[in-house]
Structure formats: C-alpha cells, structure tokens
Design an enzyme around this catalytic site. Structure first.
Site, PDB file in Angstrom:
ATOM      1  N   ARG A 112      56.045  30.785  36.088  1.00 51.48           N
ATOM      2  CA  ARG A 112      56.448  29.512  35.486  1.00 51.48           C
ATOM      3  C   ARG A 112      56.967  28.528  36.541  1.00 51.48           C
ATOM      4  O   ARG A 112      57.813  27.690  36.256  1.00 51.48           O
ATOM      5  CB  ARG A 112      57.516  29.711  34.408  1.00 51.48           C
ATOM      6  CG  ARG A 112      57.190  30.771  33.368  1.00 51.48           C
ATOM      7  CD  ARG A 112      55.971  30.417  32.533  1.00 51.48           C
ATOM      8  NE  ARG A 112      55.772  31.398  31.473  1.00 51.48           N
ATOM      9  CZ  ARG A 112      54.893  32.400  31.542  1.00 51.48           C
ATOM     10  NH1 ARG A 112      54.143  32.549  32.629  1.00 51.48           N
ATOM     11  NH2 ARG A 112      54.757  33.241  30.542  1.00 51.48           N
ATOM     12  N   GLY A 114      54.456  27.049  38.719  1.00 50.19           N
ATOM     13  CA  GLY A 114      53.269  26.337  39.159  1.00 50.19           C
ATOM     14  C   GLY A 114      52.548  26.955  40.342  1.00 50.19           C
ATOM     15  O   GLY A 114      51.663  26.324  40.934  1.00 50.19           O
ATOM     16  N   SER A 140      41.358  38.027  32.676  1.00 49.69           N
ATOM     17  CA  SER A 140      42.176  39.107  32.135  1.00 49.69           C
ATOM     18  C   SER A 140      42.899  38.666  30.872  1.00 49.69           C
ATOM     19  O   SER A 140      43.244  39.480  30.021  1.00 49.69           O
ATOM     20  CB  SER A 140      43.197  39.568  33.180  1.00 49.69           C
ATOM     21  OG  SER A 140      44.021  38.480  33.573  1.00 49.69           O
ATOM     22  N   TYR A 145      42.791  30.491  31.991  1.00 49.08           N
ATOM     23  CA  TYR A 145      41.937  29.853  32.985  1.00 49.08           C
ATOM     24  C   TYR A 145      41.225  28.592  32.496  1.00 49.08           C
ATOM     25  O   TYR A 145      40.637  27.863  33.302  1.00 49.08           O
ATOM     26  CB  TYR A 145      40.948  30.872  33.532  1.00 49.08           C
ATOM     27  CG  TYR A 145      41.672  31.949  34.311  1.00 49.08           C
ATOM     28  CD1 TYR A 145      42.095  31.719  35.609  1.00 49.08           C
ATOM     29  CD2 TYR A 145      41.979  33.171  33.723  1.00 49.08           C
ATOM     30  CE1 TYR A 145      42.795  32.683  36.322  1.00 49.08           C
ATOM     31  CE2 TYR A 145      42.681  34.144  34.424  1.00 49.08           C
ATOM     32  CZ  TYR A 145      43.086  33.887  35.723  1.00 49.08           C
ATOM     33  OH  TYR A 145      43.805  34.844  36.419  1.00 49.08           O
ATOM     34  N   PHE A 421      32.930  41.335  39.574  1.00 48.73           N
ATOM     35  CA  PHE A 421      33.554  41.343  40.900  1.00 48.73           C
ATOM     36  C   PHE A 421      35.073  41.398  40.744  1.00 48.73           C
ATOM     37  O   PHE A 421      35.595  41.232  39.644  1.00 48.73           O
ATOM     38  CB  PHE A 421      33.164  40.089  41.701  1.00 48.73           C
ATOM     39  CG  PHE A 421      33.237  38.813  40.928  1.00 48.73           C
ATOM     40  CD1 PHE A 421      34.426  38.150  40.764  1.00 48.73           C
ATOM     41  CD2 PHE A 421      32.101  38.275  40.349  1.00 48.73           C
ATOM     42  CE1 PHE A 421      34.511  36.972  40.049  1.00 48.73           C
ATOM     43  CE2 PHE A 421      32.150  37.096  39.630  1.00 48.73           C
ATOM     44  CZ  PHE A 421      33.366  36.428  39.479  1.00 48.73           C
TER      45      PHE A 421
END
Length: 421
Positions: A112, A114, A140, A145, A421
């Site tokens: 949290r 950044g 994950s 994302y 990957f």
C-alpha cells in the site's frame, strides 16, 4: 523513506528472491482451485526455500532472458518483479517478442505504498526500449493487473469425465502406434513437439530454458510419478504426447483418478489415439485434464457430449499493448476492412485483411472507442468486441462497427497457451 526502483545486480539476486512468495512459503495464487492444476487442492503445499536453494536459483537466473527490477526502500529490497524474454504466436503465424512479467511480489510490511506501480512502470519502459510491443503475465489475483493495462487474452479449462461414461461416436483403428516412454525420451520429445505446435497455435508461448527438465521427479503434492505417452506417425516421428499421473489416494473419493497434466497432438489421428487410451486406462474410474483449450474437440467425438464436465475455468495469458500500431500491424485479420479505433485519446486507422495490416495515426472520426485493457483482450481474438460493447467498455460510433471488428479479429481456433512463464 527513500524509494529507488532499478534493475537488480547479480550480487543482489538472492535478496530479490527472498521477497517472492514461493521462497517464503507464502501462497502464490488466489485460494481457489485453478484450471492449470489437475489435483484437488487449491494449490500444492508451499515449502520455504533453503539458502542452498536460493543460491542455485540465483545462478540459474544469471541470463539475458531474465531481467529483474526491485524496489529499494531505504536501501533494502522491499519488492520486485522481472521480465522474461519469450515469443508469442499471433494470428497469421508470426512469432513476436513478448515481455513476460513474472516473479512479482511486495513484502507484506511494505504494501500500500505504490511500490508495485513503480516497479511495473520501470519494467514496461524496459520492454519499450527493447522493442517489445507486447507485455504479458499470468495473474495470481484477478483484481490487481487491470490497473496497469493488462487484460485476459487466453483462457483455459479443467474438465473431468467418468471412464464408464466415455463412448466414442466412431470406431477408430490407428495404423500408427502409441508408446510408453521413459522421462529421458519424453524430455527429448517435448521441445520438438512444442515448437511444431506453437508455429500454428495463436497465443502459444516459447518455453523458458529448462522447461522439460526433471520430468522424472515427483510433484510437490506427492501424487506420484509422471508417465509419458507418445504417438508416432508412419515414419516413426512423434506427432503427439501426453504426461499423466495415477496418484495415490488416502480415501475413496480420489481413488482411481488419472490426471492428464500435459497433452499435445499435431494431427487428428494422434489426438484421437492418445485420448482413446487415456480415457480407457485399466483400473481407473475418472480422468481429470488440466490446462485445456476452451474449444476442446474431444467433446464432439463422444456419443454423450455431457460426459465431459467442465469443472474449472480461468483466464490464462493477460496482455498489455505497449505500441498500438506495431502490435496491430504484426498480425493478420480474417476479413478485409478499415476502421478508426480511438484508444485512450489517440486515433488509429486500421486497414487490414488476411495478407496483413497497416495502422497509422489519423484525424478521422472514430468508428469505435476502447481502452488499452479492452484492446489487450481483443488482440488474439479470444474475446469478442461485442462482449465489451454490451458491457459498455467499447463504444460504437459508426453503426455496425463492432460487428465489423469482430469479423476482422475472428480466429480459426480459440487462442490458447499450454506453456507459461
């Protein structure tokens, strides 16, 4: 507090590794069963790594294909991630450079602040400097994302079938042969087979070094050794292979389960022959297959398509477009057309067809407006523009433009990557 984001030096790789979940024994995935895992657990057991393990990992990662970045807080590594250099097959068969994001974590005591955003920005800048116009990852956690412009582009299924429910629509006599081989032979077969597969499969990824090492080892969940099945054509060349396990079970619920962990076939005959044996293996009662494409043909070979039961599904490869014209010109298109796409306030004229594409900046009015997230999902053809339009994430300015874009992006098969990957 002083924050510095920079690449990790060789002397700092061990310290970088210490922040990663798999090193600490922390969870690496959401606590839900994943489609890539054929077992019954949410994830295999997590075991903290030893100092010797870290030294070995660090030595293996001293390579050009592994590019780690870290966040240093007051001189200490508090988080990190890395880019691995791989190739991605795009529509039309071209294999393009992809910056693969991997080994990402921030220590719980530094979250949290950044740090991940700063690390991600540095890595994407590194990709651009190297001419990689695509970045990708396997998420994950699904909610993280998207904020960095990544969005799901390929998907995978896990399915299972009871052996007693399997009946094929047509009789099949294979003039070629199936063969059980040892791990050494399998390790020689898989790289060659995968190269042939990824030349034709949209979404497939080149393997990292050592991908098929250790095929004779036991998995982390203690389910027993892998067995290796290959199919040879009339010349003796391998045109299909599978890795499966017959795990030991402490109770009746999991007894008699055959787990298919890898499966590839270059021809319809190899595909049919391999599944014919795996679905009728002696002294088994259920087959579970992981990492399977969403358009699995096997369902339509059975007299009862319902016998193949989908048990898990999830996104697999997430894409981030780093250079819009370069990415759109790298692939081919199923239909010939020209559309103006407005992507995050920039307008691009995409003039494309089966033979290739041109993508140039334009002042013309936009036919469609979309964001970088949406473009990433659409890029390989695994998500339709009409889905985003219905969810108000693609805005149509010219009537029919959404359907035209769908026709242009339509793939022959759903994009899929069995290798990550």
């Amino acid at each position: 507090m002083t924050i510095e984001i920079r690449p990790v030096t060789p002397a700092e790789v061990v310290d970088y590794l210490r922040v990663l979940p798999y090193v600490n024994g922390f969870p690496q995935e959401e606590p839900e069963p994943s489609a890539w895992y054929a077992g019954s657990a949410a994830w295999p057991p997590q075991v903290p790594k030893t100092a010797a393990d870290l030294e070995r990992y660090a030595a293996e990662l001293q390579a050009d294909w592994f590019r780690p970045q870290a966040a240093f807080v007051d001189g200490k590594i508090a988080g990190g991630s890395a880019i691995v250099s791989v190739q991605l097959t795009v529509p039309g068969g071209r294999q393009v450079a992809l910056g693969g994001v991997t080994s990402t974590a921030v220590l719980p005591t530094y979250r949290r602040r950044g740090l991940l955003r700063k690390i991600m920005a540095a890595m994407l800048d590194d990709c651009r400097e190297r001419g990689e116009f695509l970045a990708g990852l396997s998420a994950s956690e699904g909610s993280i994302y998207g904020r960095y412009g990544f969005s799901p582009a390929t998907f995978q299924h896990r399915w299972e079938v009871r052996r007693t429910d399997v009946a094929f629509r047509d009789d099949f006599t294979d003039p070629r042969r199936l063969e059980l081989v040892d791990a050494g032979t399998a390790a020689e077969v898989w790289p060659v087979l995968h190269e042939q597969v990824r030349a034709e499969r949209v979404g497939e990824i080149s393997p990292l070094p050592g991908k098929w090492d250790g095929l004779d080892g036991l998995p982390a969940d203690g389910s027993g050794p892998g067995h290796h099945l290959v199919h040879r054509d009339v010349s003796g060349a391998v045109d299909g292979a599978a890795i499966f396990r017959l795990p030991w079970s402490p109770g009746p619920a999991q007894a008699g389960v055959l787990r298919v962990e890898a499966f590839e076939a270059l021809t319809a005959d190899a595909y049919r022959a391999l599944w014919g044996l795996l679905l009728d293996f002696d002294l088994t009662k259920r087959v579970v297959a992981a990492r399977r494409p969403v358009d699995e043909p096997l369902r339509w070979m059975l007299t009862n398509p319902r016998a193949l039961k989908l048990t898990r599904t999830r996104d697999n490869l997430w894409l981030r477009i780093l250079d819009v014209p370069a990415a759109l010109e790298a692939r081919t298109y199923a239909a010939t057309d020209a559309l103006v796409l407005e992507v995050e306030s920039a307008r691009w004229l995409l003039d494309a067809g089966p033979d290739g594409a041109g993508c140039t900046a334009t002042d013309r009015a936009a036919d469609l407006t979309l964001g970088m997230n949406e473009l990433g999902s659409l890029y390989l053809g695994g998500v339709r523009a009409s889905e985003f339009a219905y969810s108000r994430r693609v805005v149509e300015h010219t009537p029919g433009a959404v359907s035209r874009l769908d026709a242009m992006l339509r793939p022959d098969r759903a994009p899929h990557n069995a290798v990550g990957f």
